[in-house]
Scaffold this motif. Structure first.
Motif, PDB file in Angstrom:
ATOM      1  N   ALA A 142      39.499  32.772  47.108  1.00  0.00           N
ATOM      2  CA  ALA A 142      38.764  32.379  45.840  1.00  0.00           C
ATOM      3  C   ALA A 142      39.660  32.549  44.957  1.00  0.00           C
ATOM      4  O   ALA A 142      39.899  31.727  44.134  1.00  0.00           O
ATOM      5  CB  ALA A 142      37.677  33.157  45.557  1.00  0.00           C
ATOM      6  N   TYR A 143      40.543  33.771  44.540  1.00  0.00           N
ATOM      7  CA  TYR A 143      41.430  33.821  43.549  1.00  0.00           C
ATOM      8  C   TYR A 143      42.540  32.598  43.238  1.00  0.00           C
ATOM      9  O   TYR A 143      42.571  32.246  42.284  1.00  0.00           O
ATOM     10  CB  TYR A 143      42.034  35.294  43.834  1.00  0.00           C
ATOM     11  CG  TYR A 143      43.147  35.288  42.724  1.00  0.00           C
ATOM     12  CD1 TYR A 143      43.208  35.796  41.553  1.00  0.00           C
ATOM     13  CD2 TYR A 143      44.775  34.861  43.058  1.00  0.00           C
ATOM     14  CE1 TYR A 143      44.126  35.965  40.823  1.00  0.00           C
ATOM     15  CE2 TYR A 143      45.729  35.076  42.333  1.00  0.00           C
ATOM     16  CZ  TYR A 143      45.439  35.570  41.136  1.00  0.00           C
ATOM     17  OH  TYR A 143      46.527  35.806  40.178  1.00  0.00           O
ATOM     18  N   LEU A 163      39.000  45.469  43.438  1.00  0.00           N
ATOM     19  CA  LEU A 163      38.767  44.213  44.293  1.00  0.00           C
ATOM     20  C   LEU A 163      37.425  43.662  43.420  1.00  0.00           C
ATOM     21  O   LEU A 163      37.423  42.483  43.472  1.00  0.00           O
ATOM     22  CB  LEU A 163      37.902  44.925  45.801  1.00  0.00           C
ATOM     23  CG  LEU A 163      38.858  45.344  46.395  1.00  0.00           C
ATOM     24  CD1 LEU A 163      38.251  45.882  47.696  1.00  0.00           C
ATOM     25  CD2 LEU A 163      39.876  44.546  46.798  1.00  0.00           C
ATOM     26  N   PHE A 164      36.656  44.416  42.585  1.00  0.00           N
ATOM     27  CA  PHE A 164      35.657  44.087  41.872  1.00  0.00           C
ATOM     28  C   PHE A 164      36.300  42.931  40.720  1.00  0.00           C
ATOM     29  O   PHE A 164      35.613  42.142  40.299  1.00  0.00           O
ATOM     30  CB  PHE A 164      34.862  45.162  41.510  1.00  0.00           C
ATOM     31  CG  PHE A 164      33.736  45.669  42.047  1.00  0.00           C
ATOM     32  CD1 PHE A 164      32.556  45.052  42.154  1.00  0.00           C
ATOM     33  CD2 PHE A 164      34.001  46.832  43.126  1.00  0.00           C
ATOM     34  CE1 PHE A 164      31.573  45.742  43.085  1.00  0.00           C
ATOM     35  CE2 PHE A 164      33.120  47.161  43.833  1.00  0.00           C
ATOM     36  CZ  PHE A 164      31.864  46.740  43.840  1.00  0.00           C
ATOM     37  N   ALA A 165      37.305  43.516  40.283  1.00  0.00           N
ATOM     38  CA  ALA A 165      37.941  42.869  38.963  1.00  0.00           C
ATOM     39  C   ALA A 165      38.519  41.661  39.653  1.00  0.00           C
ATOM     40  O   ALA A 165      38.429  40.564  38.931  1.00  0.00           O
ATOM     41  CB  ALA A 165      39.117  43.834  38.619  1.00  0.00           C
ATOM     42  N   THR A 166      39.083  41.463  40.882  1.00  0.00           N
ATOM     43  CA  THR A 166      39.499  40.264  41.295  1.00  0.00           C
ATOM     44  C   THR A 166      38.130  39.036  41.456  1.00  0.00           C
ATOM     45  O   THR A 166      38.386  38.135  41.030  1.00  0.00           O
ATOM     46  CB  THR A 166      40.227  40.329  42.858  1.00  0.00           C
ATOM     47  OG1 THR A 166      40.706  41.393  42.719  1.00  0.00           O
ATOM     48  CG2 THR A 166      40.744  39.065  43.259  1.00  0.00           C
ATOM     49  N   LEU A 167      37.140  39.896  42.037  1.00  0.00           N
ATOM     50  CA  LEU A 167      35.801  39.172  41.963  1.00  0.00           C
ATOM     51  C   LEU A 167      35.536  38.656  40.721  1.00  0.00           C
ATOM     52  O   LEU A 167      34.899  37.670  40.267  1.00  0.00           O
ATOM     53  CB  LEU A 167      34.823  39.911  42.635  1.00  0.00           C
ATOM     54  CG  LEU A 167      33.389  39.308  42.763  1.00  0.00           C
ATOM     55  CD1 LEU A 167      33.752  37.922  44.113  1.00  0.00           C
ATOM     56  CD2 LEU A 167      32.403  40.069  43.456  1.00  0.00           C
ATOM     57  N   GLY A 168      35.593  39.527  39.840  1.00  0.00           N
ATOM     58  CA  GLY A 168      35.399  39.472  38.347  1.00  0.00           C
ATOM     59  C   GLY A 168      36.075  38.003  37.606  1.00  0.00           C
ATOM     60  O   GLY A 168      35.432  37.112  36.848  1.00  0.00           O
ATOM     61  N   LEU A 224      39.306  42.237  34.041  1.00  0.00           N
ATOM     62  CA  LEU A 224      38.673  43.618  33.969  1.00  0.00           C
ATOM     63  C   LEU A 224      37.582  44.037  33.602  1.00  0.00           C
ATOM     64  O   LEU A 224      37.042  44.673  34.122  1.00  0.00           O
ATOM     65  CB  LEU A 224      40.033  44.409  33.339  1.00  0.00           C
ATOM     66  CG  LEU A 224      41.356  44.489  33.997  1.00  0.00           C
ATOM     67  CD1 LEU A 224      42.437  44.984  33.086  1.00  0.00           C
ATOM     68  CD2 LEU A 224      41.316  44.806  35.268  1.00  0.00           C
ATOM     69  N   LEU A 225      37.260  43.298  32.455  1.00  0.00           N
ATOM     70  CA  LEU A 225      35.703  43.727  31.955  1.00  0.00           C
ATOM     71  C   LEU A 225      34.814  43.176  32.922  1.00  0.00           C
ATOM     72  O   LEU A 225      33.873  43.910  32.969  1.00  0.00           O
ATOM     73  CB  LEU A 225      35.587  42.547  30.465  1.00  0.00           C
ATOM     74  CG  LEU A 225      36.484  43.460  29.263  1.00  0.00           C
ATOM     75  CD1 LEU A 225      36.401  42.666  28.177  1.00  0.00           C
ATOM     76  CD2 LEU A 225      36.210  44.944  29.072  1.00  0.00           C
ATOM     77  N   THR A 226      34.841  41.722  33.416  1.00  0.00           N
ATOM     78  CA  THR A 226      33.812  41.528  34.138  1.00  0.00           C
ATOM     79  C   THR A 226      33.947  42.240  35.471  1.00  0.00           C
ATOM     80  O   THR A 226      32.643  42.712  36.011  1.00  0.00           O
ATOM     81  CB  THR A 226      34.117  39.883  34.659  1.00  0.00           C
ATOM     82  OG1 THR A 226      34.581  39.288  33.603  1.00  0.00           O
ATOM     83  CG2 THR A 226      32.763  39.336  35.236  1.00  0.00           C
ATOM     84  N   GLY A 227      34.806  42.463  35.929  1.00  0.00           N
ATOM     85  CA  GLY A 227      34.858  43.592  37.326  1.00  0.00           C
ATOM     86  C   GLY A 227      34.189  44.888  36.803  1.00  0.00           C
ATOM     87  O   GLY A 227      33.636  45.354  37.676  1.00  0.00           O
ATOM     88  N   VAL A 268      37.426  35.705  39.578  1.00  0.00           N
ATOM     89  CA  VAL A 268      36.705  34.440  39.900  1.00  0.00           C
ATOM     90  C   VAL A 268      35.712  34.001  39.306  1.00  0.00           C
ATOM     91  O   VAL A 268      35.604  32.785  38.734  1.00  0.00           O
ATOM     92  CB  VAL A 268      36.582  34.560  41.747  1.00  0.00           C
ATOM     93  CG1 VAL A 268      35.892  33.513  42.216  1.00  0.00           C
ATOM     94  CG2 VAL A 268      37.959  34.629  42.229  1.00  0.00           C
ATOM     95  N   ILE A 269      34.551  34.801  39.194  1.00  0.00           N
ATOM     96  CA  ILE A 269      33.347  34.598  38.512  1.00  0.00           C
ATOM     97  C   ILE A 269      33.388  33.951  37.150  1.00  0.00           C
ATOM     98  O   ILE A 269      32.936  32.990  36.698  1.00  0.00           O
ATOM     99  CB  ILE A 269      32.269  35.777  38.752  1.00  0.00           C
ATOM    100  CG1 ILE A 269      31.874  35.962  40.033  1.00  0.00           C
ATOM    101  CG2 ILE A 269      31.191  35.363  37.754  1.00  0.00           C
ATOM    102  CD1 ILE A 269      31.204  37.278  40.114  1.00  0.00           C
ATOM    103  N   ILE A 270      34.143  34.835  36.394  1.00  0.00           N
ATOM    104  CA  ILE A 270      34.224  34.474  34.656  1.00  0.00           C
ATOM    105  C   ILE A 270      35.076  33.068  34.802  1.00  0.00           C
ATOM    106  O   ILE A 270      34.661  32.263  33.789  1.00  0.00           O
ATOM    107  CB  ILE A 270      34.888  35.651  34.067  1.00  0.00           C
ATOM    108  CG1 ILE A 270      34.527  35.378  32.613  1.00  0.00           C
ATOM    109  CG2 ILE A 270      36.509  35.689  34.249  1.00  0.00           C
ATOM    110  CD1 ILE A 270      32.942  35.669  32.172  1.00  0.00           C
ATOM    111  N   THR A 271      36.118  32.794  35.482  1.00  0.00           N
ATOM    112  CA  THR A 271      36.873  31.773  35.295  1.00  0.00           C
ATOM    113  C   THR A 271      36.059  30.618  35.989  1.00  0.00           C
ATOM    114  O   THR A 271      35.953  29.421  35.098  1.00  0.00           O
ATOM    115  CB  THR A 271      38.244  31.632  36.457  1.00  0.00           C
ATOM    116  OG1 THR A 271      38.766  32.893  36.096  1.00  0.00           O
ATOM    117  CG2 THR A 271      39.111  30.697  36.156  1.00  0.00           C
ATOM    118  N   SER A 272      35.279  30.555  36.799  1.00  0.00           N
ATOM    119  CA  SER A 272      34.407  29.536  37.317  1.00  0.00           C
ATOM    120  C   SER A 272      33.225  29.304  36.128  1.00  0.00           C
ATOM    121  O   SER A 272      33.123  28.126  36.052  1.00  0.00           O
ATOM    122  CB  SER A 272      33.587  29.813  38.615  1.00  0.00           C
ATOM    123  OG  SER A 272      34.340  30.482  39.424  1.00  0.00           O
TER     124      SER A 272
END
Ligand code: HEM
Lengths: 396, 546
Positions: free
Chosen positions: A116-117, A185-190, A265-268, A192-196
């Motif tokens: 996803a990243y 791991l949450f930050a990586t997800l963050g 980092l913030l979203t994560g 992905v989400i924020i970029t999308s």
């Protein structure tokens, strides 16, 4: 050619979904009181889905190779997806040796996050500059990522071990460290989400700023928290940056990448806090009960065996083949480029790991912490060196 | 040297031995060395042999030896080197800053106070600093000493091992079982079972040693050997004969001697080719990427001819004979008797020659009175022309620019040539001074009767080739291969041993491996299958449970 590219992306998409479902089935197989090395219906379905996903991704890889005319490992998107695929591959092999279902629950999400990243980066097929046109490059890149992927499985096993054994009844340095690992791991997800989200709304803000004596422009696709040093916002109706990125960051896009990092980092952090609120305890503490039936010694063994396989493969790909290629392409086998140095650091680190384990008897928890640190070094090389330190290998 | 006698078998062991070389019984005096005591499982490290580092501690030589043979020290050195290496990537190394920048100011200007500190600590050239070299050297010394300290006694111990072992050796192995009554047939069956799994069996008086994978014990030493060879190879780089690094510019059509070949080889640049993506139909697939990124280079290539010079007299005209014709591309160097030519640089559209005419300043038609051509690679000083004209070149700027009003040349490449000519009209010794270049034609005094005008020019490309010879490469390759062999050898095979110790009516069984007890247990399980012999118990796990 256009068609082939579409087919190729669809394959990747399918692979992603399959991995996701497989993760759920692996999750299903560790519930209940049974020994976790047992093959259950659920785990059978899970491994079949994983293999199907792997084949789909192989399909992506081959079709993309045909479409672009070169092995798709030449930009950040391609290389990182390939790394994800190799993690799945390494997992499948180790799964057949140890039949450890819990390994799937941890490894597949890591692979999913990485793919996803990768997908957040430009996905068009790009031409190769002459120095990249070499068979040694392909050989180097594929072996390196296979080696690193096996080491990633070692990380997953190490993480399982730690979550299982670290005492969660009271807060300690160890529990905090574990939370930090999970937070990353949450930050990586963050990311992905924020970029999308912002790419879905086509967000764009353009800045003008001085760079190496000239005025350059940079497009932000996330609202600028950190703007370029001495930059000026050109786009109207967009918020201006809250502060400026420090001037020592290298590269034209340094400030934008820095801004992305802050957003991730913030979203994560937001996601992590939500998780904490729902779980009402530390994330690791919430996972721990699921590992009740996990055989810690076996997980420790898997973590070590993965290093025993990963280390020589990494050496071969990251140092030996890399040197052969560098000798052909740049007429020097070693140039102290940051990426090369970090490969050397990784190698030193795992050499130390092996010595501590084999000679000093560092088994179990100590060894698990080392596996985690080792993977952190690998990810640093993969992500941070690309983002912060520009060098010959810098893709983006 | 002091010797220790084994109480059980009277064997004379070297000082520092932990387990008797002959029967394996722990030696009273020394058993504590590797953490053994009377009751616990035996520590089988290095077979309980006498290691120098564990035995002597008196002289300074002993202490240095002991220091470097410690794995703790080795790992510490590795970790320090690792951290130091990371520090070198905080800011770019000297070779990666712009070549024209002065490091003394560059680091401070670009990275502020931290950059200045970085520079002043010498971190901008960290990897060639004396202390980094010393760190690497210390690791090398540590590898050598630690390996010798272990491999020599280990070799002795494994070479001389005997099947007959003391009871306390057998019962204090990690895998152990006792069976009271065992028939002869079952014993035979067990041995057969082990042989079938490719164990090498030696027997002495009913005592049996079954062993396999001993060679894997040498893995670490083989891989360390490889590392040392590699390090030595890297060190040889500093011997001038082993390594040369030179560079040559060759213009299209030009033939030049290849540096470092002592005029034995010459190279001719037939053509230099630079291609970018987007020219061919195939490149359509990169359309979008090219639109985003702009032009991307596709190929840099020199079509070269190599000649051998058969004239050995110095100063004589070379006699060239064509040896080969080939292309040199990035990633495809041309190799020639240990020398490699790499495509590393180029100059496009360098001026080859410029033709000028002389005409009267007032002549609208610019009728040619005389003409001359300047070869820019080798401009003549003086040109004697038609109609009695004579021209000398007073100044030549290959790559002209104005530096605060003063004309200078930026480089030696004729990329923007300009001249100061003295034009001597027919029968005159009084020259008129003219300045001529591309798009420039200045009359120094404003009163010149004749004007020099650029008529024509030829351009060509120049290729820049790196000339390399590196005799250290084979050594590095050998070191690398030995390292990999050693790692695989030690990592994927294990040294497994099973001892069968006869008692009155039964047998004691013991098993030891340097790694992977799981595998050894499986082997034993298979071997005792169908016999009444008890399966071994993993005493380490038993202890853990208690
Ligand atoms: C970067 C450098 C080094 C690398 C890559 C390296 C590699 C290795 C590897 C892969 C093994 C494990 C072999 C096996 O058991 O299968 C090993 C074992 C060993 N290494 Fe190194 N080594 C390095 C430096 C050192 C240093 C500096 C020392 C000095 C103390 C050392 C001492 C040892 C010893 C004593 C063993 C045997 C451990 C045992 O008893 O099984 N190594 N080395």
């Amino acid at each position: 050619m256009g068609d082939l590219i579409t087919i190729s992306s669809n394959f990747l998409y399918v692979a992603f979904i399959l991995y996701l479902i497989a993760t759920l089935f692996f999750g299903g197989s560790i519930r209940g009181k049974k020994q976790q090395e047992k093959v259950t219906m659920s785990s059978k379905i899970a491994i079949v889905l994983t293999i199907a996903g792997f084949l789909a991704q192989l399909g992506y890889f081959i079709t993309r190779w045909i479409a672009s005319g070169h092995a798709p490992v030449s930009n950040l998107f391609e290389f990182t997806t390939f790394f994800g695929m190799m993690i799945v591959f390494a997992f499948i092999i180790l799964y057949f040796i140890y039949k450890l279902n819990i390994l799937g629950v941890f490894t597949l999400p890591v692979a999913l996050l990485i793919i996803a990243y990768a997908s957040m980066f430009p996905r068009e097929i790009s031409p190769l500059v002459p120095s990249l046109k070499s068979h040694w490059l392909y050989i180097h890149v594929t072996t390196v990522s296979l080696g690193e992927a096996i080491l990633a499985v070692s990380f997953a096993a190490g993480l399982i071990y730690l979550i299982k054994v670290v005492d969660q009844t009271k807060k300690s340095k160890k529990t905090t460290l574990l939370e930090i690992i999970l937070y990353s791991l949450f930050a990586t997800l963050g990311f992905v989400i924020i970029t999308s989200v912002f790419s879905a709304v086509n967000y764009n803000a353009t800045f003008e700023f001085p760079f190496e004596g000239e005025i350059s422009e940079v497009d932000y696709h996330l609202p600028p928290i950190a703007g370029p040093n001495d930059g000026e916002l050109l786009t109207t109706e967009r918020m201006d940056s809250l502060f400026e990125a420090p001037g020592w960051m290298q590269g034209v896009n340094a400030a934008r990448k820095f801004n992305t990092l802050i957003w991730s980092l913030l979203t994560g952090y937001g996601l992590y806090m939500i998780a904490r609120l729902i779980l009402r305890k530390r994330v690791a503490a919430a996972i721990q009960p699921l590992l009740k039936n996990t055989n810690a010694d076996l997980v420790d063994e898997v973590s070590y065996r993965a290093v025993a396989f990963g280390f020589p493969i990494f050496t071969l790909g990251g140092l030996v083949f890399a040197m052969i290629w560098a000798q052909e392409a740049w007429n020097r086998y070693w140039g102290w480029d940051p990426k090369e140095v970090w490969a050397l650091i990784t190698w030193f680190f795992y050499a130390a790991f092996l010595h501590l384990r084999l000679s000093q008897g560092w088994h179990g928890e100590k060894s698990a912490w080392l596996a985690v640190i080792g993977f952190a070094i690998i990810m640093f090389n993969l992500i941070a060196v690309n983002l912060i330190i520009a060098g010959l290998h810098s893709y983006a | 040297m002091k010797k220790i006698t084994c109480e059980a078998c009277q064997h004379l062991n070297p000082e520092g031995t932990v387990l008797c070389e002959s029967c394996g019984k722990p030696l009273e005096e020394d058993q504590y060395i590797d953490g053994n005591n009377k009751t616990k499982l035996l520590n089988m490290r290095y077979e309980g042999s006498s290691r120098r580092s564990q035995t002597y501690n008196k002289s300074i030589v002993d202490q240095i030896w002991n220091f470097f043979s410690s794995v703790k020290v080795g790992v510490t050195l590795i970790v320090i080197t690792l951290i130091a290496s990371a520090a070198g990537t905080i800011f770019p190394q000297r070779m990666y800053i712009p070549p024209t920048a002065s490091p003394a100011t560059y680091y401070e200007d670009t990275y502020g106070i931290l950059g200045q500190i970085y520079y002043q600590l010498g971190f901008h050239e960290l990897y060639s600093s004396w202390w980094y070299m010393i760190l690497i050297a210390l690791i090398g010394i540590s590898i050598i000493i630690a390996s010798i300290d272990r491999v020599v006694p280990l070799y002795r111990a494994l070479k001389h091992q005997k099947p007959v072992r003391h009871k306390s050796f057998i019962s204090r192995q990690r895998l152990h079982s006792k069976t009271e009554d065992v028939s002869k047939e079952d014993k035979e069956l067990l041995i057969k079972g082990l042989k079938k799994q490719r164990y090498k069996v030696t027997e002495d008086n009913g005592h049996v040693l079954a062993e396999k994978g001993r060679f894997s014990r040498w893995g670490p030493y083989v891989n360390h050997c490889g590392l040392i060879i590699f390090l030595l190879g890297a060190l040889l780089r500093f011997v001038p004969f082993m390594y040369i690094d030179d560079f040559v510019w060759v213009r299209e059509g030009e033939t030049k001697v290849i540096p470092e070949t002592h005029s034995k080889y010459y190279i001719e640049n037939k053509e230099f080719i630079m291609e970018t993506y987007g020219d061919s139909e195939e490149d359509a697939r990169f359309e979008q990427a090219l639109a985003d990124k702009g032009p991307v280079a596709k190929n840099f290539q020199t079509n070269a001819v190599i000649y051998e010079n058969s004239e050995t007299t110095i100063g004589a005209e070379p006699k060239l004979e064509k040896v080969l014709e080939d292309s040199i591309r990035v990633n495809h160097p041309l190799k020639l008797e240990g020398i490699s030519l790499y495509q590393t640089s180029y100059q496009l559209n360098e001026f080859k020659s410029m033709s000028f005419i002389i005409h009267e300043t007032d002549d609208q038609e610019e009728e040619e009175l005389a003409s001359f051509t300047v070869d820019l690679a080798d401009p003549a000083r003086e040109y004697n022309l038609d109609n009695g004209f004579r021209v000398t070149i007073d100044q030549y700027f290959a790559d002209y620019y104005l530096d605060n009003g003063i004309p200078r040349s930026q480089s030696d490449h004729p990329k923007n040539p300009a001249f100061v000519f003295s034009v001597y009209p027919p029968n005159s010794d009084d020259p008129e001074v003219s300045f001529a270049g591309i798009g420039r034609n200045v009359d120094a005094t404003g009163q010149n009767e004749y004007k020099v005008g650029l008529q024509n020019f030829e351009i060509r490309d120049v290729t820049g080739l790196t000339v390399r010879r590196d005799y250290t490469l084979p050594i590095l390759i050998i070191g690398g291969i030995i390292f990999m062999i050693g790692v695989v050898q030690g990592m994927y095979w294990q040294h497994r041993r099973v001892w069968i110790h006869p008692t009155e009516n039964g047998v004691w069984l013991a098993g030891h491996t340097n790694k992977n007890y799981f595998g050894l247990k499986k082997d034993i399980e298979k071997a005792i299958d169908g016999t009444t012999i008890q399966m071994v118990v993993d005493q380490a796990e038993e202890n853990k449970k208690e």
